[in-house]
Design a protein around this motif. Sequence first.
Motif, PDB file in Angstrom:
ATOM      1  N   ARG A   1       0.902  -1.104   0.060  1.00 44.88           N
ATOM      2  CA  ARG A   1       0.136   0.008   0.174  1.00 44.88           C
ATOM      3  C   ARG A   1       0.770   1.208   0.053  1.00 44.88           C
ATOM      4  O   ARG A   1       1.759   1.273   0.538  1.00 44.88           O
ATOM      5  CB  ARG A   1      -0.812  -0.037   1.283  1.00 44.88           C
ATOM      6  CG  ARG A   1      -2.039  -0.879   1.167  1.00 44.88           C
ATOM      7  CD  ARG A   1      -2.755  -1.242   2.522  1.00 44.88           C
ATOM      8  NE  ARG A   1      -3.234   0.069   2.898  1.00 44.88           N
ATOM      9  CZ  ARG A   1      -4.649   0.264   2.444  1.00 44.88           C
ATOM     10  NH1 ARG A   1      -5.450  -0.527   1.677  1.00 44.88           N
ATOM     11  NH2 ARG A   1      -5.075   1.683   2.859  1.00 44.88           N
ATOM     12  N   PHE A   2       0.285   2.363  -0.486  1.00 49.43           N
ATOM     13  CA  PHE A   2       1.072   3.620  -0.645  1.00 49.43           C
ATOM     14  C   PHE A   2       0.392   4.660  -0.041  1.00 49.43           C
ATOM     15  O   PHE A   2      -1.108   4.590  -0.084  1.00 49.43           O
ATOM     16  CB  PHE A   2       1.358   4.060  -2.113  1.00 49.43           C
ATOM     17  CG  PHE A   2       2.448   2.963  -2.666  1.00 49.43           C
ATOM     18  CD1 PHE A   2       3.593   3.386  -2.754  1.00 49.43           C
ATOM     19  CD2 PHE A   2       1.886   1.977  -3.335  1.00 49.43           C
ATOM     20  CE1 PHE A   2       4.550   2.585  -3.358  1.00 49.43           C
ATOM     21  CE2 PHE A   2       2.836   1.067  -3.864  1.00 49.43           C
ATOM     22  CZ  PHE A   2       4.346   1.173  -3.777  1.00 49.43           C
ATOM     23  N   LYS A   3       0.922   5.700   0.462  1.00 49.05           N
ATOM     24  CA  LYS A   3       0.206   6.830   0.848  1.00 49.05           C
ATOM     25  C   LYS A   3      -0.184   7.665  -0.325  1.00 49.05           C
ATOM     26  O   LYS A   3       0.018   7.499  -1.548  1.00 49.05           O
ATOM     27  CB  LYS A   3       0.922   7.939   1.507  1.00 49.05           C
ATOM     28  CG  LYS A   3       1.566   7.129   2.907  1.00 49.05           C
ATOM     29  CD  LYS A   3       2.566   8.097   3.698  1.00 49.05           C
ATOM     30  CE  LYS A   3       2.787   7.558   5.031  1.00 49.05           C
ATOM     31  NZ  LYS A   3       3.651   8.736   5.895  1.00 49.05           N
ATOM     32  N   ILE A   4      -1.092   8.670  -0.299  1.00 47.90           N
ATOM     33  CA  ILE A   4      -1.786   9.641  -1.282  1.00 47.90           C
ATOM     34  C   ILE A   4      -0.933  10.304  -1.985  1.00 47.90           C
ATOM     35  O   ILE A   4       0.005  10.723  -1.333  1.00 47.90           O
ATOM     36  CB  ILE A   4      -3.092  10.092  -0.749  1.00 47.90           C
ATOM     37  CG1 ILE A   4      -3.640  11.034  -2.049  1.00 47.90           C
ATOM     38  CG2 ILE A   4      -2.314  11.451   0.101  1.00 47.90           C
ATOM     39  CD1 ILE A   4      -5.071  11.698  -1.487  1.00 47.90           C
ATOM     40  N   ASN A   5      -0.871  10.027  -3.406  1.00 47.12           N
ATOM     41  CA  ASN A   5       0.138  10.983  -4.491  1.00 47.12           C
ATOM     42  C   ASN A   5       1.577  10.500  -3.905  1.00 47.12           C
ATOM     43  O   ASN A   5       2.394  11.402  -4.172  1.00 47.12           O
ATOM     44  CB  ASN A   5      -0.259  12.163  -4.363  1.00 47.12           C
ATOM     45  CG  ASN A   5       0.455  13.085  -5.384  1.00 47.12           C
ATOM     46  OD1 ASN A   5       0.561  12.625  -6.414  1.00 47.12           O
ATOM     47  ND2 ASN A   5       0.777  14.318  -5.201  1.00 47.12           N
ATOM     48  N   SER A   6       1.760   9.148  -3.778  1.00 48.39           N
ATOM     49  CA  SER A   6       3.283   8.866  -3.337  1.00 48.39           C
ATOM     50  C   SER A   6       3.622   7.433  -4.228  1.00 48.39           C
ATOM     51  O   SER A   6       2.370   6.531  -4.106  1.00 48.39           O
ATOM     52  CB  SER A   6       3.487   8.817  -1.866  1.00 48.39           C
ATOM     53  OG  SER A   6       4.683   8.420  -1.506  1.00 48.39           O
TER      54      SER A   6
END
Length: 398
Positions: free
Chosen positions: A300-305
């Motif tokens: 999973r990734f953070k928003i816009n990253s």
Amino acid sequence: MKKNLLLAIVGCGGMLLSANYAEAQEAVVVEETVVTEVPVNCKPVYSSSWKDNWFIQLGAGMQVPYVDHYLNKGDSKRHITAMYNVGFGRWFSPYLGFRITGYYGKLHLDWVTKDHINMANANADLMWDMFNSIGGVKSDRVFSIIPFVGVGGTYTWGFDPATASIPDGDGHRKTKEWALPVSAGIQLRFRLCKYVDFFAEGRVNFYGDNFNNVASGDPIEANVSAYGGFLFNIGGREFKSYNPCEYLGYINSLNNQVNDLRGELATTAAALAAAEAQLPCPEVVAQEVVVQTPMLATVRFKINSAAISDEEMVNVYNVAEWMKANPNANVIVQGYADEDTGSAAYNMELSQRRGQSVVDALVNYGIDSSRLTIQANGSDVQPYDTNDWNRIVIFTQP
């Protein structure tokens, strides 16, 4: 589970010492218990430190009273006077806040002398952010509508004793008055930047009959005000979001692994029972059996990253170890993006960068890049119903 057939040889040696027992031996049955996925309705929970989301309010505007006998003695219209406002408060959730706000100005109440009286008012208000409640929480929303209700106290002074009708208890007429109003109003808020908002607000304060120091006529009097100014947000308006089911996908993936391992255990137990039932035992060559364990499914990734966090790097490492244990297996690295943020073209490029970050990390862990294929899906495909779960990379096999 290594060298399972060698275990069968040991078992057979014991069976040769007790042939009668071997003939009566029944196949071992392992009952499989399947762990099922439990559907959960997850909603984000918002929180903040008590130091955050405070604001200061400064404004000015106008007010006009609605009281007994106002237009009875020659006035052709109501008189509008200036008022000034200052206040402070805090949003303790994205939906509700409170504030203490004060007002000062003069009122044109005296219908005989036309004198102006002084008024000071303070209110405690409960505010409701309508758009956050109905349209979803957005800290950078440009325009908001905020209804509010309140209670307070009003002190007026400077009445002409010649026109006042309420005695003060000493044989004179009152020249000052206390009142406890209830109020309601609505605020329109326009975001200028993270720390400053412009607001326009209307309020009606409702009083008993003695507000204008004349106790006759209608039992309810009012003061209507309209004003505007600036809100200074201390630290901005930000709330931390936490979804209690954020790792539900991981839990379901682990459940699937448990189910797969139980199935393999049942198969191995049945094969062992069949080998024990054969007497005399055939000569076998011991071989090491490599079990292909399931790989963890997501990163999973953070928003816009496209940066991989330390927590998610553990999952990349597990996939690398799985590929080392299964040297003939190739993996497709499928990148996704959340459709609620960014354009389709930008999300396609972002999912490509996320896939590339995972591939680079796997290569650093010793995996040959020829075994890895990147598939960028952007936000055209959303594998999960909860949108913020779709900032993700999923591993599949060709």
